[in-house]
Design a protein around this motif. Structure first.
Motif, PDB file in Angstrom:
ATOM      1  N   GLU A 298     -75.828   6.238 -27.150  1.00  0.00           N
ATOM      2  CA  GLU A 298     -75.174   5.567 -26.009  1.00  0.00           C
ATOM      3  C   GLU A 298     -74.647   6.531 -24.930  1.00  0.00           C
ATOM      4  N   VAL A 299     -75.559   7.400 -24.482  1.00  0.00           N
ATOM      5  CA  VAL A 299     -75.190   8.291 -23.370  1.00  0.00           C
ATOM      6  C   VAL A 299     -76.092   8.066 -22.152  1.00  0.00           C
ATOM      7  N   SER A 300     -76.896   6.988 -22.195  1.00  0.00           N
ATOM      8  CA  SER A 300     -77.734   6.724 -21.028  1.00  0.00           C
ATOM      9  C   SER A 300     -76.968   5.822 -20.060  1.00  0.00           C
ATOM     10  N   CYS A 301     -77.633   5.300 -19.065  1.00  0.00           N
ATOM     11  CA  CYS A 301     -77.014   4.348 -18.146  1.00  0.00           C
ATOM     12  C   CYS A 301     -78.132   3.467 -17.589  1.00  0.00           C
ATOM     13  N   THR A 302     -77.767   2.410 -16.885  1.00  0.00           N
ATOM     14  CA  THR A 302     -78.764   1.441 -16.404  1.00  0.00           C
ATOM     15  C   THR A 302     -79.841   2.117 -15.576  1.00  0.00           C
ATOM     16  N   GLU A 303     -79.439   3.054 -14.720  1.00  0.00           N
ATOM     17  CA  GLU A 303     -80.401   3.679 -13.813  1.00  0.00           C
ATOM     18  C   GLU A 303     -81.433   4.499 -14.589  1.00  0.00           C
ATOM     19  N   LEU A 304     -80.959   5.275 -15.580  1.00  0.00           N
ATOM     20  CA  LEU A 304     -81.887   6.089 -16.391  1.00  0.00           C
ATOM     21  C   LEU A 304     -82.801   5.177 -17.215  1.00  0.00           C
ATOM     22  N   ASP A 305     -82.212   4.148 -17.826  1.00  0.00           N
ATOM     23  CA  ASP A 305     -83.025   3.226 -18.646  1.00  0.00           C
ATOM     24  C   ASP A 305     -84.103   2.564 -17.789  1.00  0.00           C
ATOM     25  N   PHE A 306     -83.733   2.207 -16.573  1.00  0.00           N
ATOM     26  CA  PHE A 306     -84.702   1.553 -15.671  1.00  0.00           C
ATOM     27  C   PHE A 306     -85.903   2.477 -15.432  1.00  0.00           C
ATOM     28  N   LEU A 307     -85.634   3.740 -15.132  1.00  0.00           N
ATOM     29  CA  LEU A 307     -86.733   4.665 -14.810  1.00  0.00           C
ATOM     30  C   LEU A 307     -87.648   4.884 -16.017  1.00  0.00           C
ATOM     31  N   VAL A 308     -87.053   5.025 -17.187  1.00  0.00           N
ATOM     32  CA  VAL A 308     -87.861   5.274 -18.386  1.00  0.00           C
ATOM     33  C   VAL A 308     -88.691   4.031 -18.709  1.00  0.00           C
ATOM     34  N   GLU A 309     -88.059   2.873 -18.623  1.00  0.00           N
ATOM     35  CA  GLU A 309     -88.785   1.618 -18.909  1.00  0.00           C
ATOM     36  C   GLU A 309     -89.937   1.445 -17.913  1.00  0.00           C
ATOM     37  N   TYR A 310     -89.664   1.714 -16.656  1.00  0.00           N
ATOM     38  CA  TYR A 310     -90.689   1.551 -15.605  1.00  0.00           C
ATOM     39  C   TYR A 310     -91.874   2.463 -15.870  1.00  0.00           C
ATOM     40  N   SER A 311     -91.594   3.659 -16.333  1.00  0.00           N
ATOM     41  CA  SER A 311     -92.678   4.637 -16.532  1.00  0.00           C
ATOM     42  C   SER A 311     -93.652   4.168 -17.611  1.00  0.00           C
ATOM     43  N   LYS A 312     -93.187   3.282 -18.505  1.00  0.00           N
ATOM     44  CA  LYS A 312     -94.048   2.845 -19.623  1.00  0.00           C
ATOM     45  C   LYS A 312     -95.209   1.980 -19.140  1.00  0.00           C
ATOM     46  N   LYS A 313     -95.123   1.510 -17.889  1.00  0.00           N
ATOM     47  CA  LYS A 313     -96.212   0.689 -17.335  1.00  0.00           C
ATOM     48  C   LYS A 313     -97.491   1.482 -17.129  1.00  0.00           C
ATOM     49  N   PHE A 314     -97.375   2.800 -17.079  1.00  0.00           N
ATOM     50  CA  PHE A 314     -98.520   3.601 -16.619  1.00  0.00           C
ATOM     51  C   PHE A 314     -99.098   4.472 -17.735  1.00  0.00           C
ATOM     52  N   ASP A 315    -100.398   4.352 -17.954  1.00  0.00           N
ATOM     53  CA  ASP A 315    -101.060   5.196 -18.962  1.00  0.00           C
ATOM     54  C   ASP A 315    -101.021   6.666 -18.558  1.00  0.00           C
ATOM     55  N   GLN A 316    -100.919   6.908 -17.253  1.00  0.00           N
ATOM     56  CA  GLN A 316    -100.928   8.308 -16.796  1.00  0.00           C
ATOM     57  C   GLN A 316     -99.622   9.039 -17.106  1.00  0.00           C
ATOM     58  N   ILE A 317     -98.621   8.291 -17.560  1.00  0.00           N
ATOM     59  CA  ILE A 317     -97.359   8.932 -17.968  1.00  0.00           C
ATOM     60  C   ILE A 317     -97.314   8.924 -19.488  1.00  0.00           C
ATOM     61  N   LEU A 318     -97.257  10.103 -20.078  1.00  0.00           N
ATOM     62  CA  LEU A 318     -97.314  10.165 -21.541  1.00  0.00           C
ATOM     63  C   LEU A 318     -95.936   9.977 -22.169  1.00  0.00           C
ATOM     64  N   GLY A 319     -94.892  10.347 -21.440  1.00  0.00           N
ATOM     65  CA  GLY A 319     -93.555  10.194 -22.005  1.00  0.00           C
ATOM     66  C   GLY A 319     -92.497  10.444 -20.948  1.00  0.00           C
ATOM     67  N   ALA A 320     -91.321   9.909 -21.194  1.00  0.00           N
ATOM     68  CA  ALA A 320     -90.190  10.113 -20.271  1.00  0.00           C
ATOM     69  C   ALA A 320     -88.906   9.896 -21.043  1.00  0.00           C
ATOM     70  N   ARG A 321     -87.867  10.556 -20.595  1.00  0.00           N
ATOM     71  CA  ARG A 321     -86.553  10.360 -21.220  1.00  0.00           C
ATOM     72  C   ARG A 321     -85.458  10.896 -20.309  1.00  0.00           C
ATOM     73  N   GLY A 326     -76.213  13.165 -19.879  1.00  0.00           N
ATOM     74  CA  GLY A 326     -76.375  11.721 -19.700  1.00  0.00           C
ATOM     75  C   GLY A 326     -75.430  11.124 -18.679  1.00  0.00           C
ATOM     76  N   PHE A 327     -75.371   9.778 -18.659  1.00  0.00           N
ATOM     77  CA  PHE A 327     -74.545   9.006 -17.712  1.00  0.00           C
ATOM     78  C   PHE A 327     -74.944   9.297 -16.262  1.00  0.00           C
ATOM     79  N   GLY A 328     -76.215   9.623 -16.058  1.00  0.00           N
ATOM     80  CA  GLY A 328     -76.698   9.919 -14.712  1.00  0.00           C
ATOM     81  C   GLY A 328     -77.571  11.148 -14.774  1.00  0.00           C
ATOM     82  N   GLY A 329     -77.846  11.726 -13.621  1.00  0.00           N
ATOM     83  CA  GLY A 329     -78.727  12.900 -13.599  1.00  0.00           C
ATOM     84  C   GLY A 329     -80.184  12.473 -13.587  1.00  0.00           C
ATOM     85  N   CYS A 330     -81.020  13.254 -14.249  1.00  0.00           N
ATOM     86  CA  CYS A 330     -82.470  13.085 -14.113  1.00  0.00           C
ATOM     87  C   CYS A 330     -83.127  12.534 -15.369  1.00  0.00           C
ATOM     88  N   THR A 331     -84.324  11.939 -15.162  1.00  0.00           N
ATOM     89  CA  THR A 331     -85.251  11.760 -16.283  1.00  0.00           C
ATOM     90  C   THR A 331     -86.278  12.878 -16.181  1.00  0.00           C
TER      91      THR A 331
END
Ligand code: GLA
Length: 372
Positions: A298-321, A326-331
């Motif tokens: 529980e150190v993520s946040c809505t914005e980070l979760d959104f980006l990681v979830e969105y990336s799962k739509k694309f086969d060209q992205i192998l992984g993201a986190r 946490g609580f902001g910053g980058c994926t």
């Protein structure tokens, strides 16, 4: 102070990424970070007085203090400098004399790429050279970490400072945070690239919750080591052993312990995957890491979760986190090189629609540690 003034030396101190192994450094685990080519530049000169004057170009602000008065300041960035001088004095009393320092940076602040460790280690390395103090790299790493603990208040592990000092171009560092032993792992992801997506949010929970997590890990370890007294750190405990404690720990503490134990194993699995060039597995480990950071730790946040979830739509992205505390910053994202531009365009629009915030992509090149 002016950048064209003459200075005695110039230090370039990099930020860092961490491919995997999050929140395990203060639990005696394995991390896989690297220094990057975005840096803080510090120019230093002796001023033959008993005071220091430090100017930051990025925030166009300057402060002067006397070396006899190294108290905590109410302004956070001052504390990185004051803290480092304080701890150099503890190890090598009266070696730091008056100096002027001009700071310029292309490292985004508060984005999880460790601008704080870059500043601490940069100033420590620089003063060590300027005044011929004779500190070792490990002393510089540890005193910079102590400055962060005491003057800034984050009870961080050793990963950031270690990487800033020991980073090697084109290599990840596989660092064992229990022993400080490390090996360098050559990076060649072929057609894939690492790209950071900066959420441009930095929730103020970061410091307080970080310290709470550290305390929760200690709580878990007290119960576990009461039975297994040869185990010292949470990362010494295998996931199956953590599972024995499911009914003895609260659900929250159990989840924290299980995450840490599994995350440490993921780092080692990631290294094996890199070594056999299995980027699919590496990507899957990144996604698993994020899931644990978000749901168990529980150190993520809505914005980070959104980006990681969105990336799962694309086969060209192998992984993201999410990356860092946490609580902001980058994926951090492992993306096919031909898809980087498309992704950035599409995900930036989606992110803006969702949060009314602009996303900042950061291309990553792995660089050397701090240089004079
Ligand atoms: C911050 C800390 C590090 C580490 C990471 C999480 O960057 O400074 O010591 O704990 O968070 O992996």
């Amino acid at each position: 102070m002016n950048k064209n003034d003459s200075y005695d030396l110039v230090i370039k101190s990099p930020g860092r990424i961490n491919l995997i192994g999050e929140h395990v450094d203060y639990n005696g685990g394995h991390v896989l970070p690297a220094a990057i080519d975005k840096k803080i530049t510090l120019k230093l000169k002796k001023n033959n007085s008993t005071h220091i004057t430090v100017y930051s170009k990025n925030i166009d602000s300057e402060f002067t203090i006397d070396l006899s008065n190294l108290n905590r300041s109410s302004i956070e960035w001052h504390n990185y400098i004051i803290g480092v001088i304080y701890y150099i004095n503890v190890l090598k009393p009266n070696t730091v004399k008056g100096f002027d320092c001009y700071i310029d940076s292309n490292l985004p602040l508060g984005s999880g790429v460790s601008s704080s460790a870059a500043l601490e280690c940069g100033i420590a390395k620089g003063l060590n050279e300027l005044f011929n103090i004779g500190l070792t790299d490990l002393e510089i790493i540890n005193l910079s970490k102590d400055a962060e603990h005491t003057m800034v208040g984050t009870k961080c592990g050793i990963m950031d400072q270690f990487t800033v000092v020991k980073g090697k171009k084109d290599h990840l560092l596989l660092l064992n945070c229990k022993t400080n032993d490390y090996e360098t792992i050559k990076v060649n992801f072929g057609d894939y690239k690492l790209v950071l997506l900066n959420t441009n949010v930095s929730h103020n929970l970061a410091t307080s919750e970080y310290n709470v997590r550290r305390g929760e890990c200690e709580t878990a370890m007290k119960t576990i080591s009461a039975k297994y007294n040869d185990l010292q750190y949470l990362c010494d405990v295998k996931p199956d052993v953590v599972k024995e404690f499911k009914n003895l720990l609260s659900e929250k503490i159990y989840n924290r312990a299980l995450f840490v134990s599994k995350e440490n194993q993921r780092t080692l699995k990631a290294v094996e995957a890199i070594q056999r060039n299995d980027l699919q597995t590496l990507g899957a480990l990144l996604y698993k890491s994020h899931e644990g950071l978000s749901k168990l730790y529980e150190v993520s946040c809505t914005e980070l979760d959104f980006l990681v979830e969105y990336s799962k739509k694309f086969d060209q992205i192998l992984g993201a986190r999410m990356m860092g505390g946490g609580f902001g910053g980058c994926t951090i994202n492992l993306i096919h090189k031909d898809f980087v531009e498309n992704l950035i365009e599409e995900i930036s629009i989606a992110y803006r629609n969702e949060f009314s915030i602009d996303l900042t992509p950061i291309a990553i090149h792995i660089g050397d540690g701090v240089k004079i």
